[in-house]
Design a protein around this motif. Structure first.
Motif, PDB file in Angstrom:
ATOM      1  N   LEU A  43       0.798  -1.150   0.005  1.00  0.00           N
ATOM      2  CA  LEU A  43       0.034   0.205  -0.037  1.00  0.00           C
ATOM      3  C   LEU A  43       0.841   1.217  -0.040  1.00  0.00           C
ATOM      4  O   LEU A  43       0.571   2.186  -0.638  1.00  0.00           O
ATOM      5  CB  LEU A  43      -0.937  -0.138   1.155  1.00  0.00           C
ATOM      6  N   PRO A  44       1.901   1.401   0.887  1.00  0.00           N
ATOM      7  CA  PRO A  44       2.675   2.732   0.845  1.00  0.00           C
ATOM      8  C   PRO A  44       3.245   2.903  -0.597  1.00  0.00           C
ATOM      9  O   PRO A  44       3.466   3.948  -1.207  1.00  0.00           O
ATOM     10  CB  PRO A  44       4.011   2.443   1.559  1.00  0.00           C
ATOM     11  N   THR A  45       3.516   1.813  -1.562  1.00  0.00           N
ATOM     12  CA  THR A  45       4.155   2.084  -2.648  1.00  0.00           C
ATOM     13  C   THR A  45       3.202   2.554  -3.677  1.00  0.00           C
ATOM     14  O   THR A  45       3.183   3.455  -4.482  1.00  0.00           O
ATOM     15  CB  THR A  45       4.595   0.758  -3.490  1.00  0.00           C
ATOM     16  N   ILE A  46       2.026   1.883  -3.502  1.00  0.00           N
ATOM     17  CA  ILE A  46       0.596   2.608  -4.521  1.00  0.00           C
ATOM     18  C   ILE A  46       0.464   3.954  -4.017  1.00  0.00           C
ATOM     19  O   ILE A  46       0.213   4.750  -4.831  1.00  0.00           O
ATOM     20  CB  ILE A  46      -0.493   1.644  -4.060  1.00  0.00           C
ATOM     21  N   HIS A  47       0.576   4.174  -2.640  1.00  0.00           N
ATOM     22  CA  HIS A  47       0.383   5.766  -2.214  1.00  0.00           C
ATOM     23  C   HIS A  47       1.220   6.400  -2.771  1.00  0.00           C
ATOM     24  O   HIS A  47       0.871   7.604  -3.252  1.00  0.00           O
ATOM     25  CB  HIS A  47       0.242   5.486  -0.777  1.00  0.00           C
ATOM     26  N   ARG A  48       2.644   6.298  -2.876  1.00  0.00           N
ATOM     27  CA  ARG A  48       3.538   6.914  -3.327  1.00  0.00           C
ATOM     28  C   ARG A  48       3.604   7.321  -4.720  1.00  0.00           C
ATOM     29  O   ARG A  48       3.599   8.436  -4.995  1.00  0.00           O
ATOM     30  CB  ARG A  48       5.022   6.490  -2.914  1.00  0.00           C
ATOM     31  N   LEU A  49       3.167   6.328  -5.526  1.00  0.00           N
ATOM     32  CA  LEU A  49       3.045   6.459  -7.112  1.00  0.00           C
ATOM     33  C   LEU A  49       1.933   7.546  -7.256  1.00  0.00           C
ATOM     34  O   LEU A  49       1.657   8.240  -8.134  1.00  0.00           O
ATOM     35  CB  LEU A  49       2.774   5.199  -7.702  1.00  0.00           C
ATOM     36  N   MET A  50       0.639   7.164  -6.556  1.00  0.00           N
ATOM     37  CA  MET A  50      -0.524   7.955  -6.924  1.00  0.00           C
ATOM     38  C   MET A  50      -0.491   9.289  -6.392  1.00  0.00           C
ATOM     39  O   MET A  50      -0.926  10.121  -7.171  1.00  0.00           O
ATOM     40  CB  MET A  50      -1.713   7.181  -6.082  1.00  0.00           C
TER      41      MET A  50
END
Length: 252
Positions: A43-50
Motif C-alpha cells: 500500500l505505501p508503494t501504491i500511495h507514493r505513486l498515486m
C-alpha cells in the motif's frame, strides 16, 4: 504486476503506467486498497505513486478519497488521437475513393467509442459522424466491432456503467441480445449497424487487428446505396485495409 521490470524499462514508470490502465479498466476510479489488491504491491508503494500522479495532474482525488483519472490525460489522449488519425487518414481516403462512401476510424474511449479519423464520400449527404464525436458502443457499427474484441464480462461492465439507450427504434436495448450479436460478429468478422444510430443509414465495420487499443474501421452511407450487395464487396476491402492500418499504428 510483477516486481521485476521489463528489460530496459524503469520500474516506477512501468508501475505508474499500469496503475493508470487499472484505473481506466475500473471505469475511471478506484480506491488505493483495490489497486493494491489487484497489483500485489504494498500500500505505501501504491500511495507514493498515486501522490506523484496526483501532483502531475494525471489522477485526481475524489471527496470519497478514491482516485480517478485526471484532466491532464485529456490533452495527451487528444494529441494521441490526432496523430493516430493522421497516420490512418490516407488509408481511409483510399477506401472512400474505392467504395464511394464515407470511411471512419474509431477506438474505445473508456465506455464509449470516439471517431479519430474520417474520409468523406463524394456524395452530398452528410453523415452524423465527425472526428472527435463520442458515441455509445451498442448501437454503432464501429462500437459493436470494438465490443467484439472484448470478452463478455468487459461488455457487461460497460453496459452496467453507461446503459443501452435507444438512439432509434432499431437500436439494441437488451444485453443478452447484444452479447448474442457480438458472438455472431466474432464468428463472421464484421459488424453491421442497420439504422441503429441513424434511420436510413447502414454501416459495415471491422476490427483493426494489432491496434494498441480496441479499434474499428467502417464504411457508412444511406441504405439505398449501402446495400447487402455493397457489404459483400466492402467487407473484404475493409478487412484488408484494417490490417494495413493496424500495422501502421504499431509503427507510429
Amino acid at each position: 504486476m510483477s516486481d521485476a521490470p521489463r528489460s530496459g524499462s524503469v520500474q516506477s514508470v512501468e508501475r505508474a503506467a499500469e496503475l493508470l490502465e487499472l484505473l481506466a479498466d475500473a471505469g475511471g476510479e478506484s480506491a488505493l486498497s483495490e489497486l493494491a489488491a489487484t497489483t500485489g504491491l504494498p500500500l505505501p508503494t501504491i500511495h507514493r505513486l498515486m501522490r506523484t500522479l496526483l501532483q502531475l495532474g494525471y489522477v485526481r482525488q475524489l471527496p470519497s478519497r478514491r482516485y480517478a483519472l485526471g484532466p491532464r490525460l485529456i490533452r495527451l489522449g487528444e494529441g494521441a488521437g490526432r496523430q493516430l488519425g493522421a497516420d490512418a487518414r490516407p488509408f481511409l481516403t483510399e477506401i472512400a475513393g474505392e467504395l464511394g462512401e464515407s470511411a471512419n476510424l474509431a477506438m474505445i474511449d473508456r465506455d464509449m467509442v470516439v471517431y479519430i479519423a474520417q474520409a468523406s464520400s463524394a456524395h452530398s449527404m452528410r453523415m452524423f459522424t465527425e472526428v472527435g464525436r463520442r458515441v455509445y458502443t451498442h448501437c454503432t457499427g464501429v462500437g459493436k466491432a470494438v465490443l467484439a474484441q472484448l470478452d463478455d464480462a468487459a461488455v457487461r461492465e460497460i453496459v452496467r456503467r453507461v446503459g443501452m439507450p435507444a438512439t432509434t427504434e432499431h437500436s439494441i436495448t437488451d444485453l443478452d441480445a447484444l452479447l448474442a450479436e457480438l458472438a455472431v460478429i466474432r464468428e463472421r468478422g464484421y459488424a453491421i449497424d442497420d439504422g441503429e444510430q441513424e434511420i436510413g443509414v447502414r454501416c459495415y465495420a471491422v476490427p483493426v487487428p494489432g491496434a494498441p487499443t480496441p479499434t474499428a474501421l467502417s464504411v457508412s452511407g444511406p441504405d439505398s446505396r449501402v446495400t447487402v450487395a455493397f457489404g459483400e464487396r466492402a467487407v473484404p476491402v475493409l478487412q484488408r485495409r484494417a490490417k494495413d492500418i493496424g500495422a501502421a499504428l504499431l509503427q507510429a
